[in-house]
Design an enzyme around this catalytic site. Structure first.
Site, PDB file in Angstrom:
ATOM      1  N   PHE A 106       0.838  -1.294   0.093  1.00 54.05           N
ATOM      2  CA  PHE A 106       0.002   0.015   0.049  1.00 54.05           C
ATOM      3  C   PHE A 106       0.836   1.213  -0.098  1.00 54.05           C
ATOM      4  O   PHE A 106       0.273   2.512  -0.333  1.00 54.05           O
ATOM      5  CB  PHE A 106      -0.953  -0.071   1.175  1.00 54.05           C
ATOM      6  CG  PHE A 106      -0.131   0.569   2.557  1.00 54.05           C
ATOM      7  CD1 PHE A 106      -0.464   1.776   2.938  1.00 54.05           C
ATOM      8  CD2 PHE A 106       0.104  -0.398   3.247  1.00 54.05           C
ATOM      9  CE1 PHE A 106       0.378   1.933   4.116  1.00 54.05           C
ATOM     10  CE2 PHE A 106       0.735  -0.143   4.645  1.00 54.05           C
ATOM     11  CZ  PHE A 106       0.672   1.165   5.187  1.00 54.05           C
ATOM     12  N   LYS A 107       2.035   1.037   0.412  1.00 54.28           N
ATOM     13  CA  LYS A 107       2.885   2.226   0.487  1.00 54.28           C
ATOM     14  C   LYS A 107       3.288   2.699  -0.693  1.00 54.28           C
ATOM     15  O   LYS A 107       3.941   3.974  -0.867  1.00 54.28           O
ATOM     16  CB  LYS A 107       3.853   2.015   1.489  1.00 54.28           C
ATOM     17  CG  LYS A 107       3.356   1.830   2.813  1.00 54.28           C
ATOM     18  CD  LYS A 107       4.399   1.592   4.081  1.00 54.28           C
ATOM     19  CE  LYS A 107       3.949   1.196   5.239  1.00 54.28           C
ATOM     20  NZ  LYS A 107       4.915   0.952   6.263  1.00 54.28           N
TER      21      LYS A 107
END
Length: 446
Positions: A106-107
Site C-alpha cells: 500500500f505504501k
C-alpha cells in the site's frame, strides 16, 4: 496551505518546506492548518469516477494552493498507474487490495507521490528545495516502507535515499526489494529494531552539524507528502462500495503500525468522507489499543511478530491523531480521548490468532490473507455490528511473506514476476549499530 508542528514550537511552514524538511525544527510533525471539506456533488457522483479522477480531486483539496494544477494532475496520474479493487471475501466483509503497485504494498502511492512532488520542487528551482548538491532522503522501515520508497525514488535525479531497516526482522522478499537496487539507493542494516531505525532518522534531522553537511528529508509517514496521498485509497473504497449500494453503514478497518495509513483515512473523514467508523487493528504491539482502553499513551519497545510491518512500539503518527482530535490542544486530554473513541475502536491479535485467522479464512472462503490483512479481517469479524458492512485493508501481497504464508496454510503461493525480479539481484547493504554517533560518522563521510 500552511503547516504547523504538533509540538507547537516551530515556525509555520508552507507545503514545500514541510516536504523538504520532513520534520519540524521542534521535532514535531507537520499538520495542515486547515482541512477543507469536499463538495457534496463530489460524493454524489463519486461512484461513477475513476480512481485517478477521485485522487486528483482529493489532491487538489490538499495541495492545490501550492502546486500548479497541471503539474499536480501529472503527479497524481503518474502515481496511480494501477487500480485498487474491492473484493468480497464473505458476507458483509470486503478486502480493499492495496497491493497492485510496483512493490505490491500500500505504501507505493505515498512513496511515488512524494518522489514526484519533491522532484517538482527541485525542478522549480526555489531556495528551499535547491541545495548545493543532492537531497538526501532518510527512511526507516519495518518492512514495506523501505521497498516502496526505494522504488518510488529509484533513478530520480538529485535525490539519494538511505533505507534503514532492522537486521533479521524483515522478510527475505521485502529485504531484496530495497537492497538489490543500487544507483541512488543505499540500504543500511541496523543491529536493532524498527524503533531504533526511526530514532536514528529523527536524531539525524535534529543534528545541526549533519544538516549543515547535507540536505536531509524523510520519506517515512512523518512526511506530509508520504501519508496524505494514502487518503486516496479510502475515497476509492467508498466509491466502489457505493457502486455496490453497500456504503450506507460502512466501517473501515486498517492494520496499523506507525499509523500513517489510518491517519490519512481520518484526514479523509475530516474532508467529508462518509465512513461511519474506523477500526485500528494491531498485532501484539498494542500501544494504541491500550490508549483506547485507558486514555494513557505508554510507548514501549516493539515486539517481533508475524505481521512485521506493524512491529512499532512508539507510532509517530499518534501525535497527529491526538492533535487532530484535540484541535491543536483546544480540548482536554479526556475530551480528546472521548472524541477519538467515538470514531475509532481497536483490536489486537497474537501470532497464534493471526495464523488461525489466516487458516480459517482460507479454508472457508479460499481467500489468501497476508499476516497484516489477517488482523484487519479478524477485527471486522469480531467488531461488525448488525447492518454494518466492513472493508479491511489488505496492505501487501501475501507472496511478500511467502515463507510464513506457505507454512501456515500448507500451500505453495506463486511469486509474482515483479517480485522474482528483485530476488535475482545481489544484496548490497551497509551494516550499522543502533548508536547515533556511528550513523552520524557514516553520513558525514558521504
Amino acid at each position: 496551505m500552511k503547516y504547523y508542528s504538533t509540538n507547537g514550537q516551530a515556525p509555520i511552514a508552507d507545503l514545500e518546506k514541510a516536504v523538504v524538511k520532513g520534520l519540524a525544527e521542534d521535532r514535531g510533525l507537520y499538520m495542515p492548518k486547515e482541512i477543507y471539506k469536499l463538495p457534496k456533488q463530489f460524493f454524489d457522483d463519486i461512484q461513477t469516477m475513476k480512481f485517478q479522477d477521485i485522487a486528483y480531486n482529493v489532491a487538489s483539496n490538499f495541495f492545490g494552493d501550492d502546486v500548479d494544477g497541471d503539474a499536480l494532475q501529472d503527479i497524481v496520474y503518474d502515481t496511480l498507474s494501477f487500480d485498487c479493487p474491492v473484493v468480497k471475501v464473505e458476507k458483509n466483509i470486503y478486502a480493499l487490495e492495496l497491493f497492485h503497485g510496483p512493490t505490491l504494498a500500500f505504501k507505493d502511492v505515498g512513496a511515488r507521490f512524494m518522489a514526484r512532488l519533491l522532484q517538482y520542487f527541485i525542478k522549480r528551482g526555489s531556495s528551499k528545495a535547491r541545495s548545493n548538491g543532492t537531497v538526501n532522503v532518510l527512511v526507516a522501515t519495518s518492512g514495506d516502507t523501505g521497498s516502496a520508497v526505494a522504488n518510488g525514488f529509484l533513478g530520480v535525479e538529485g535525490i539519494h535515499v538511505y533505507v534503514l531497516y532492522p537486521k533479521g526482522k524483515v522478510s527475505p522478499i521485502q529485504e531484496c526489494q530495497f537492497t538489490t537496487l543500487g544507483k541512488n539507493i543505499t540500504a543500511i542494516e541496523v543491529d536493532g529494531v524498527f524503533d531504533d531505525c526511526q530514532a536514528l532518522v529523527k536524531s539525524a534531522f535534529m543534528d545541526k552539524e549533519l544538516n549543515k553537511h547535507m540536505k536531509l528529508t524523510s520519506a517515512n509517514s512523518i512526511n506530509v507528502a508520504r501519508f496524505l496521498p494514502q487518503a486516496f485509497y479510502y475515497f476509492n473504497a467508498f466509491a466502489r462500495m457505493k457502486a455496490l449500494k453497500k456504503a450506507d453503514e460502512l466501517v473501515m478497518c486498517v492494520p496499523s503500525g506507525n499509523f500513517g495509513n489510518i491517519c490519512s483515512a481520518l484526514f479523509g473523514h475530516e474532508m467529508g468522507l462518509p465512513i461511519k467508523r474506523f477500526i485500528a487493528a494491531n498485532n501484539a504491539n498494542d500501544v494504541f489499543y491500550q490508549y483506547l482502553q485507558t486514555g494513557r499513551y505508554e510507548p514501549k519497545s516493539s515486539i517481533q511478530t508475524l505481521a512485521n510491518a506493524m512491529d512499532v512500539g512508539d507510532p509517530s503518527n499518534f501525535a497527529r491523531i491526538i492533535n487532530l482530535y484535540s484541535q491543536n490542544n483546544q480540548f482536554t486530554p479526556e475530551a480528546t480521548h472521548h472524541r477519538i473513541t467515538n470514531l475509532i475502536s481497536g483490536s489486537t491479535y497474537s501470532d497464534y490468532h493471526i495464523a488461525e485467522t489466516m487458516r480459517q479464512c482460507y479454508n472457508k472462503t479460499g481467500y489468501v490473507l497476508d499476516p497484516h490483512g489477517a488482523c484487519g479481517y479478524q477485527a471486522l469479524k469480531d467488531g461488525l455490528k448488525p447492518g454494518e458492512v466492513g472493508v479491511f485493508c489488505e496492505t501487501a501481497h501475501p507472496a511478500k511473506f511467502k515463507e510464513k504464508v506457505d507454512d501456515i496454510l500448507g500451500i505453495d503461493i506463486e511469486i509474482p514476476a515483479r517480485l522474482k525480479a528483485f530476488m535475482e539481484g545481489e544484496k548490497q547493504s551497509v551494516e550499522m549499530t543502533k548508536e547515533f554517533a556511528d550513523f552520524k560518522v557514516y553520513l558525514m563521510q558521504q
